[in-house]
Design an enzyme around this catalytic site. Structure first.
Site, PDB file in Angstrom:
ATOM      1  N   SER A 248      -5.598  -3.586  10.892  1.00  0.00           N
ATOM      2  CA  SER A 248      -6.149  -2.281  11.277  1.00  0.00           C
ATOM      3  C   SER A 248      -5.037  -1.248  11.408  1.00  0.00           C
ATOM      4  O   SER A 248      -3.875  -1.584  11.632  1.00  0.00           O
ATOM      5  CB  SER A 248      -6.901  -2.388  12.607  1.00  0.00           C
ATOM      6  OG  SER A 248      -6.025  -2.226  13.711  1.00  0.00           O
ATOM      7  N   ASP A 249      -5.411   0.010  11.280  1.00  0.00           N
ATOM      8  CA  ASP A 249      -4.475   1.084  11.590  1.00  0.00           C
ATOM      9  C   ASP A 249      -4.417   1.251  13.104  1.00  0.00           C
ATOM     10  O   ASP A 249      -5.311   0.805  13.839  1.00  0.00           O
ATOM     11  CB  ASP A 249      -4.898   2.388  10.910  1.00  0.00           C
ATOM     12  CG  ASP A 249      -3.714   3.294  10.602  1.00  0.00           C
ATOM     13  OD1 ASP A 249      -2.662   3.126  11.238  1.00  0.00           O
ATOM     14  OD2 ASP A 249      -3.843   4.181   9.735  1.00  0.00           O
TER      15      ASP A 249
END
Length: 975
Positions: A248-249
């Site tokens: 994920s960012d």
């Protein structure tokens, strides 16, 4: 790993997961069985803890390596990614990837914080040059982006089939090209744009086996956050049999609830992300507790079961095994380079190859003998700028330094071109204390946004004698102020203004100000905090507000000071004076990568800052032998400069060898061969809205743009000339049994010097039944030819990839029969040779609407609509608002012997007003008007049927009109 080793798991006989003779799949399975559920859950966070009882070390996903090792202190700094894109040179990018991997490994040997899972490269397409992160991408074209990304990731990965040097992750999945409200905006992407454009940038590197995974983007696509994108399952993981990791960012898992409001609880959000395919959660920095508790909560509520956790952990462990983490130490230890002579030579080569000669009326190349005195002027003339994803410079070379080294100090005149100003209050002048600044070692950080400003220097004060400050106007009213020491005025946590910064930097830039008119004077506003500069007993200080998103905490309030600005000398006057006394003038203009266009901040204009416009005009008026060198992270609209000046060049910020590389091109040691990786438009009015992702309808990028660009995609001049010989194309069956196009082209260097040419092969489909690109890049090669040398080049391209398009009528790739054009040229607008190839076959089949109906999102063209999520899990629908009329066109619909009824599947959350779906055929005949009742929510669909009083038969174009707020999923027809 020494602190976590246990003799029973690191000495023979090994447990199965430690045995390098076994296949990785068996080793992963063995390790999974040894881990408890709690240990597996903990591995889902970016900072996975050690498992001491098994001898497992901590593991961190995420080491930034966009153009060198970032954030972790000194490293070799290569040109920005968009500059690497301008080289059009995959082999060079592969070697750069190898060098970066070497440095990652070498730095890790001394610092265990260095991660081997590298988050690079960025393959988001440069659809709109106003995107703040334009500097991070390679090109606006998916083929070129994919070719360069594949090369870079191959270098990062290494050639060993079993042991990866680093594990690269592509950023950012998917259709991400705006910073404006980036976590809440939705990119409306129709199927053709999705398959032909956005997905195409990712496919090549994944299929090449050089990628460990991807990182989803912050934005939504068709109303659904990318962190729950069904395309991770339906597309990405179908391209390879390899276990891909999805990281994920930063903060994005929490955004699913906090800013996007897509889920009601974080347990639902983390469950949905895991089910979609997210494996590693980058959230709350190094604090894993919130992610762990959310996963546990999702398990308790039955939203997921342990097998979902195991699937994610299996992928993460597979990556760690590939990196050799669980193998016995190599004997001897792996050798890896760091700041080696080879790396220094490579970064210079990259800087040279990234320079694009936009225009040249004979001024260039310069020569040592005839250049005379060179005036090098402008805000980038003595700068070597870094960006957010740079490492710390070990070495640096500015244009001024490189020219002095080449010509001698007596032949180089430098003027920065900033305005020299003084500031005063009603009583006293602003004075910068004359204090020596002790250099500090840059240690590096997981997140440099958390680094603190300097508070060990005395604040800027008031006094009877003024200090001359250099004022640079970066456009949009954004200013920097520099002390005579060369240090920028900045603000640290205590709110005091100090001359302490080497350059503007940081997640929240603390070195920028705005002058705001106030009566007869100005208020000085600090952009990092939003507060105004006031006068305190100890010196100048920023008054509240402050403390937001990384800005300094400024608790107290005070009356803003009113300043009078006295201009001692205009920058353009100093430039004109230097230009008049020089033989040749080089104006170095452009951007600072931390100001007016960067992560979190899109540009609003393509214009060069007004202060910099004045510089080149003043220089040219004083000396016609003036060249403008743009050093920038993105294109500018500089049509007047291109018309007026004899030479114009562009290079991205070129890393540590930027100055030397530029000088070698200017003086002809290297013939320029950089090519533009994106269109340079004449004005921002030629661009669609920043959030319009439908490049087909909006006629965006070189693929569809109907106007005349300032400089076209692929453009770049040389000091030599190349002739193109015969071009031929054949369609053959490859060894793998698939059709391929083979293109053969001859090229000769007929100019006065050796040089590189970038041969570009494009495809055109004149007369196509659907909108196709004017021409589309399908192959290229950068080739070096000596003066008089001829080369015969061969290209092989899969036929479907070259000729095909996404057929929305049938949901598949298709190649229509017809005549296609193959072009060879020096840019997308400089075509030198054209050949044709004819594809035989039956005509395309119409849409079988009686058998399959129509999915609303598979339209041929549309206006007034937005693509939205059909459900929160998968699928797309078409939405229309209360105040708009939406129109859809479906071409070539086959109604057979006649369709007598229609069913409309739609949803309508609103309970007031009316909504309807109208059906028409091309001759204007209305088939039906179907009213859509309220359904109780956007995802609660109803099916409404209606008779068709005039049953259509045969093949017709079908027009659909949407009135009122509704979501249309599909239509069905029966005879």
């Amino acid at each position: 790993m020494s602190g976590c080793q246990a003799s029973d798991v690191t000495t023979p006989p090994f447990p199965a997961f430690r045995d390098p003779r076994l296949p990785i799949g068996k080793r992963v399975a063995d390790l999974l069985t040894r881990l408890t559920l709690d240990e597996r859950i903990a591995m889902l966070h970016q900072f996975a803890p050690a498992v001491e009882r098994l001898g497992l070390a901590p593991f961190r996903t995420g080491q930034e390596a966009l153009h060198g090792v970032a954030w972790m202190g000194p490293a070799t700094v290569f040109p920005q990614a968009v500059g690497l894109g301008a080289t059009w040179h995959p082999e060079l990018l592969r070697r750069i990837g190898e060098a970066v991997a070497d440095e990652v490994r070498a730095m890790r040997a001394h610092d265990e914080r260095i991660g081997l899972n590298v988050w690079a490269p960025v393959v988001n397409l440069l659809r709109d040059p106003r995107w703040g992160r334009n500097e991070e991408g390679y090109a606006e074209d998916p083929y070129l982006t994919s070719a360069l990304a594949t090369a870079y990731t191959r270098g990062l990965r290494g050639d060993d089939p079993d042991r990866w040097r680093t594990a690269p992750v592509l950023k950012h999945w998917l259709a991400h090209n705006n910073e404006t409200r980036r976590d809440t905006t939705s990119s409306s992407v129709r199927p053709r744009v999705l398959h032909e454009y956005d997905l195409a940038a990712f496919r090549g590197a994944v299929r090449a086996g050089a990628v460990a995974g991807v990182m989803p983007a912050y934005n939504l696509v068709n109303g659904r956050p990318n962190h729950v994108s069904p395309y991770l399952r339906e597309q990405l993981r179908t391209w390879t049999e390899q276990e891909l990791v999805v990281c994920s960012d930063a903060g994005a898992p929490s955004n699913l609830v906090d800013s996007q409001h897509y889920f009601d609880t974080h347990e639902e959000a983390v469950a949905a992300a895991l089910l979609a395919g997210v494996d590693s959660f980058t959230d709350h920095d190094q604090d894993a507790s919130k992610t762990v508790e959310r996963v546990r909560g999702a398990l308790r509520r039955g939203l997921i079961d342990a097998s979902v956790v195991d699937a994610a952990v299996r992928r993460l462990l597979t990556m760690r095994f590939a990196l050799g983490e669980f193998d016995p130490p190599a004997e001897p230890a792996e050798a890896a380079g760091f700041d080696t002579p080879a790396h220094r030579a490579l970064v210079l080569e990259a800087a040279e190859q990234a320079v694009v000669l936009l225009k040249n009326d004979g001024l260039l190349p310069l020569s040592d003998a005839t250049a005379g005195t060179v005036a090098v002027v402008g805000p980038l003339a003595d700068a070597c700028r870094l960006d957010w994803y740079s490492g710390s410079l070990i070495r640096r070379s500015t244009p001024r330094e490189a020219l002095v080294e080449r010509l001698g100090a007596e032949r180089v005149v430098f003027v920065e071109g900033t305005d020299t100003v003084r500031l005063r209050t009603a009583a006293e002048w602003v004075r910068v204390p004359d204090t020596a600044v002790e250099e500090r070692a840059q240690e590096g950080s997981f997140n440099p946004a958390h680094t603190a400003g300097r508070t060990d220097l005395p604040p800027v004060t008031l006094g009877p004698a003024p200090t001359d400050l250099a004022l640079a106007d970066w456009g949009g009213g954004v200013l920097t102020l520099c002390a005579p020491s060369g240090r920028y005025l900045t603000v640290a946590e205590d709110g005091f203004v100090r001359a302490a910064a080497e350059q503007p930097e940081g997640w929240v830039v603390q070195e920028t100000f705005t002058l705001e008119r106030h009566g007869e004077g100005h208020l000085l506003r600090h952009r990092g905090t939003g507060g105004y500069v006031c006068v305190a007993a100890e010196g100048l200080k920023v008054a509240a507000p402050g403390g937001s998103d990384g800005a300094p905490e400024v608790a107290e309030t005070a009356e803003p000071a009113v300043f009078t600005l006295e201009v001692v000398e205009r920058g353009e006057d100093a430039v004109a004076r230097a230009a008049a006394g020089a033989t040749t003038v080089l104006v170095l203009a452009g951007n600072d990568p931390h100001i007016n266009g960067r992560e979190t901040e899109d540009r609003t204009t393509l214009a060069l800052p007004a202060q910099q416009e004045r510089l080149w005009r003043a220089a040219h008026a004083a000396n016609p032998r003036t060249a403008l060198v743009l050093v920038s992270s993105y294109p500018y609209a500089v049509g007047e400069a291109a018309d007026a000046l004899p030479a114009l060049l562009w290079t991205a910020h070129g890393g540590q060898a930027a100055g030397t590389g530029l000088a070698r091109v200017l003086f002809g040691d290297v013939s320029p061969a950089g090519r533009l990786p994106q269109t340079w438009y004449a004005a921002e009015e030629e661009l669609p809205d920043l959030l319009d992702y439908d490049i087909i309808a909006s006629r965006a990028t070189y693929l569809y743009f109907d106007g005349a660009p300032l400089f076209p995609f692929g453009h770049g001049l040389s000091y030599t000339r190349f002739d193109y010989g015969d071009l031929s194309v054949q369609r053959i069956e490859s060894e793998a049994g698939a059709d391929a196009l083979t293109v053969e082209c001859e090229i000769t260097n007929v100019g006065p010097c050796d040089g590189d040419e970038v041969v570009q092969i494009y495809l055109g489909a004149p007369g196509a039944r659907v909108p196709r690109p004017h021409r589309r890049l399908i192959a290229h090669r950068r080739v070096h030819l000596r003066q008089g040398e001829t080369a015969r080049l061969f290209f092989t391209v899969p036929a479907e990839e070259a000729l095909g398009f996404w057929d929305v009528a049938h949901g598949r790739w298709a190649v229509d029969p017809g005549t296609y054009e193959i072009h060879a040229g020096a840019s997308s607008a400089d075509i030198r040779r054209t050949a044709t190839i004819t594809v035989d076959g039956p005509p395309p089949a119409p849409r079988p609407v009686l058998e399959r109906g129509l999915t609303a999102a598979d339209f041929d063209s549309a206006d007034g609509i937005t693509l939205v999520d059909l459900t929160k899990v998968r699928g797309d629908a078409v939405a229309c608002g209360d105040d708009t009329v939406g129109r859809l066109l479906f071409r070539g619909c086959d109604f057979g012997a006649g369709a007598r009824t229609v069913t409309v599947e739609a949803a309508r959350a609103e309970t007031t007003g009316a909504a309807a779906v109208e059906l028409h055929v091309s001759d204007g005949t209305t088939l039906a008007t179907v009213a859509i009742p309220p359904t109780g929510g956007p995802y609660r669909y109803t099916t409404v049927g209606a008779d068709l009083p005039t049953p259509p038969s045969g093949v017709h174009d079908l027009h659909i009109t949407l009135r009122g707020a509704l979501r249309l999923a599909r239509l069905g027809f029966s005879g």
